[in-house]
Design a protein around this motif. Structure first.
Motif, PDB file in Angstrom:
ATOM      1  N   TYR A  50       0.840  -1.200   0.000  1.00 24.99           N
ATOM      2  CA  TYR A  50       0.000   0.000   0.000  1.00 24.99           C
ATOM      3  C   TYR A  50       0.875   1.250   0.000  1.00 24.99           C
ATOM      4  O   TYR A  50       0.647   2.182  -0.757  1.00 24.99           O
ATOM      5  N   PHE A  51       1.895   1.255   0.853  1.00 26.41           N
ATOM      6  CA  PHE A  51       2.801   2.402   0.907  1.00 26.41           C
ATOM      7  C   PHE A  51       3.561   2.568  -0.400  1.00 26.41           C
ATOM      8  O   PHE A  51       3.811   3.686  -0.836  1.00 26.41           O
ATOM      9  N   ASP A  52       3.946   1.465  -1.015  1.00 27.26           N
ATOM     10  CA  ASP A  52       4.630   1.545  -2.306  1.00 27.26           C
ATOM     11  C   ASP A  52       3.748   2.228  -3.346  1.00 27.26           C
ATOM     12  O   ASP A  52       4.209   3.085  -4.107  1.00 27.26           O
ATOM     13  N   LEU A  53       2.467   1.875  -3.367  1.00 28.35           N
ATOM     14  CA  LEU A  53       1.525   2.511  -4.299  1.00 28.35           C
ATOM     15  C   LEU A  53       1.336   3.990  -3.984  1.00 28.35           C
ATOM     16  O   LEU A  53       1.308   4.838  -4.881  1.00 28.35           O
ATOM     17  N   LEU A  54       1.195   4.309  -2.694  1.00 31.44           N
ATOM     18  CA  LEU A  54       1.040   5.705  -2.298  1.00 31.44           C
ATOM     19  C   LEU A  54       2.258   6.531  -2.693  1.00 31.44           C
ATOM     20  O   LEU A  54       2.128   7.669  -3.150  1.00 31.44           O
ATOM     21  N   GLU A  55       3.426   5.948  -2.505  1.00 34.96           N
ATOM     22  CA  GLU A  55       4.672   6.647  -2.847  1.00 34.96           C
ATOM     23  C   GLU A  55       4.711   6.965  -4.344  1.00 34.96           C
ATOM     24  O   GLU A  55       5.084   8.062  -4.747  1.00 34.96           O
ATOM     25  N   GLN A  56       4.305   6.012  -5.166  1.00 34.05           N
ATOM     26  CA  GLN A  56       4.269   6.230  -6.615  1.00 34.05           C
ATOM     27  C   GLN A  56       3.273   7.328  -6.976  1.00 34.05           C
ATOM     28  O   GLN A  56       3.582   8.225  -7.769  1.00 34.05           O
ATOM     29  N   LEU A  57       2.076   7.235  -6.415  1.00 35.43           N
ATOM     30  CA  LEU A  57       1.048   8.219  -6.722  1.00 35.43           C
ATOM     31  C   LEU A  57       1.428   9.601  -6.206  1.00 35.43           C
ATOM     32  O   LEU A  57       1.263  10.605  -6.902  1.00 35.43           O
ATOM     33  N   ALA A  58       1.965   9.663  -5.003  1.00 37.23           N
ATOM     34  CA  ALA A  58       2.371  10.948  -4.422  1.00 37.23           C
ATOM     35  C   ALA A  58       3.419  11.630  -5.297  1.00 37.23           C
ATOM     36  O   ALA A  58       3.421  12.854  -5.435  1.00 37.23           O
ATOM     37  N   GLY A  59       4.288  10.837  -5.916  1.00 34.86           N
ATOM     38  CA  GLY A  59       5.309  11.391  -6.799  1.00 34.86           C
ATOM     39  C   GLY A  59       4.728  12.025  -8.049  1.00 34.86           C
ATOM     40  O   GLY A  59       5.371  12.858  -8.686  1.00 34.86           O
ATOM     41  N   GLN A  60       3.513  11.656  -8.405  1.00 31.29           N
ATOM     42  CA  GLN A  60       2.858  12.208  -9.590  1.00 31.29           C
ATOM     43  C   GLN A  60       2.015  13.449  -9.293  1.00 31.29           C
ATOM     44  O   GLN A  60       1.614  14.151 -10.217  1.00 31.29           O
ATOM     45  N   LEU A  61       1.761  13.715  -8.012  1.00 32.61           N
ATOM     46  CA  LEU A  61       0.917  14.860  -7.659  1.00 32.61           C
ATOM     47  C   LEU A  61       1.646  16.174  -7.877  1.00 32.61           C
ATOM     48  O   LEU A  61       2.854  16.281  -7.648  1.00 32.61           O
ATOM     49  N   ASP A  62       0.909  17.163  -8.272  1.00 33.26           N
ATOM     50  CA  ASP A  62       1.451  18.511  -8.394  1.00 33.26           C
ATOM     51  C   ASP A  62       1.834  19.007  -6.996  1.00 33.26           C
ATOM     52  O   ASP A  62       1.078  18.834  -6.036  1.00 33.26           O
ATOM     53  N   ARG A  63       2.980  19.606  -6.872  1.00 31.99           N
ATOM     54  CA  ARG A  63       3.463  20.092  -5.573  1.00 31.99           C
ATOM     55  C   ARG A  63       2.516  21.098  -4.932  1.00 31.99           C
ATOM     56  O   ARG A  63       2.519  21.266  -3.722  1.00 31.99           O
ATOM     57  N   SER A  64       1.695  21.760  -5.722  1.00 33.81           N
ATOM     58  CA  SER A  64       0.804  22.775  -5.163  1.00 33.81           C
ATOM     59  C   SER A  64      -0.283  22.176  -4.275  1.00 33.81           C
ATOM     60  O   SER A  64      -0.898  22.888  -3.491  1.00 33.81           O
ATOM     61  N   ILE A  65      -0.519  20.862  -4.378  1.00 31.39           N
ATOM     62  CA  ILE A  65      -1.529  20.238  -3.526  1.00 31.39           C
ATOM     63  C   ILE A  65      -0.902  19.344  -2.463  1.00 31.39           C
ATOM     64  O   ILE A  65      -1.599  18.638  -1.747  1.00 31.39           O
ATOM     65  N   LYS A  66       0.418  19.424  -2.326  1.00 34.11           N
ATOM     66  CA  LYS A  66       1.109  18.638  -1.312  1.00 34.11           C
ATOM     67  C   LYS A  66       1.660  19.565  -0.242  1.00 34.11           C
ATOM     68  O   LYS A  66       1.930  20.734  -0.490  1.00 34.11           O
ATOM     69  N   ARG A  67       1.844  18.999   0.944  1.00 31.31           N
ATOM     70  CA  ARG A  67       2.498  19.755   2.007  1.00 31.31           C
ATOM     71  C   ARG A  67       3.972  19.884   1.661  1.00 31.31           C
ATOM     72  O   ARG A  67       4.558  19.002   1.057  1.00 31.31           O
ATOM     73  N   PHE A  68       4.581  20.969   2.081  1.00 30.28           N
ATOM     74  CA  PHE A  68       6.005  21.168   1.849  1.00 30.28           C
ATOM     75  C   PHE A  68       6.796  20.127   2.614  1.00 30.28           C
ATOM     76  O   PHE A  68       6.547  19.868   3.780  1.00 30.28           O
ATOM     77  N   SER A  69       7.732  19.513   1.961  1.00 30.31           N
ATOM     78  CA  SER A  69       8.599  18.530   2.599  1.00 30.31           C
ATOM     79  C   SER A  69       9.987  19.134   2.748  1.00 30.31           C
ATOM     80  O   SER A  69      10.612  19.475   1.749  1.00 30.31           O
ATOM     81  N   PRO A  70      10.469  19.293   3.982  1.00 29.46           N
ATOM     82  CA  PRO A  70      11.805  19.874   4.180  1.00 29.46           C
ATOM     83  C   PRO A  70      12.901  19.106   3.456  1.00 29.46           C
ATOM     84  O   PRO A  70      13.920  19.658   3.110  1.00 29.46           O
ATOM     85  N   ALA A  71      12.670  17.834   3.181  1.00 30.10           N
ATOM     86  CA  ALA A  71      13.673  17.031   2.482  1.00 30.10           C
ATOM     87  C   ALA A  71      13.767  17.399   1.009  1.00 30.10           C
ATOM     88  O   ALA A  71      14.736  17.094   0.353  1.00 30.10           O
ATOM     89  N   GLU A  72      12.735  18.075   0.503  1.00 29.81           N
ATOM     90  CA  GLU A  72      12.709  18.477  -0.900  1.00 29.81           C
ATOM     91  C   GLU A  72      12.472  19.987  -0.971  1.00 29.81           C
ATOM     92  O   GLU A  72      11.346  20.433  -0.940  1.00 29.81           O
ATOM     93  N   PRO A  73      13.531  20.781  -1.020  1.00 27.55           N
ATOM     94  CA  PRO A  73      13.367  22.226  -1.051  1.00 27.55           C
ATOM     95  C   PRO A  73      12.482  22.673  -2.205  1.00 27.55           C
ATOM     96  O   PRO A  73      12.491  22.072  -3.272  1.00 27.55           O
ATOM     97  N   ASP A  74      11.730  23.732  -1.976  1.00 28.79           N
ATOM     98  CA  ASP A  74      10.843  24.296  -2.984  1.00 28.79           C
ATOM     99  C   ASP A  74      11.690  25.040  -3.999  1.00 28.79           C
ATOM    100  O   ASP A  74      12.239  26.086  -3.710  1.00 28.79           O
ATOM    101  N   SER A  75      11.805  24.491  -5.185  1.00 27.17           N
ATOM    102  CA  SER A  75      12.684  25.072  -6.208  1.00 27.17           C
ATOM    103  C   SER A  75      12.092  26.333  -6.827  1.00 27.17           C
ATOM    104  O   SER A  75      12.796  27.076  -7.490  1.00 27.17           O
ATOM    105  N   SER A  76      10.816  26.624  -6.580  1.00 25.64           N
ATOM    106  CA  SER A  76      10.208  27.822  -7.175  1.00 25.64           C
ATOM    107  C   SER A  76      10.551  29.068  -6.385  1.00 25.64           C
ATOM    108  O   SER A  76      10.319  30.181  -6.846  1.00 25.64           O
ATOM    109  N   GLY A  77      11.066  28.875  -5.136  1.00 30.72           N
ATOM    110  CA  GLY A  77      11.403  30.022  -4.325  1.00 30.72           C
ATOM    111  C   GLY A  77      10.190  30.627  -3.644  1.00 30.72           C
ATOM    112  O   GLY A  77      10.291  31.656  -2.993  1.00 30.72           O
TER     113      GLY A  77
END
Length: 82
Positions: A50-77
């Motif tokens: 289940y987590f593997d599927l969520l991880e795949q799907l989450a990777g396809q989501l537009d960042r504008s609908i995801k919470r900011f992840s400190p591990a992935e800096p916001d490249s748009s500034g």
């Protein structure tokens, strides 16, 4: 959990990278910390597959609908997406 609570929980797993990572380590602990009350049956239902599927799907989501992840800096500034 009620259907509404299940939907909120699943949405959080999908859109919050940090929560999803904590849940992958210990679903019970992550849920307890965030106030989600899953039964033992519900906890068992969320498998690694289940987590593997969520991880795949989450990777396809537009960042504008995801919470900011400190591990992935916001490249748009523009900062946080919360």
């Amino acid at each position: 959990m009620t259907q509404e609570a299940v939907e909120k929980f699943l949405g959080r797993l999908l859109t919050d990278d940090g929560f999803r990572q904590r849940a992958m380590v210990s679903l019970a602990d992550a849920c307890r910390e965030e106030g989600y009350r899953l039964s033992s049956e519900e906890l068992r239902a969320v498998s690694q597959d289940y987590f593997d599927l969520l991880e795949q799907l989450a990777g396809q989501l537009d960042r504008s609908i995801k919470r900011f992840s400190p591990a992935e800096p916001d490249s748009s500034g523009s900062g946080s997406n919360q």
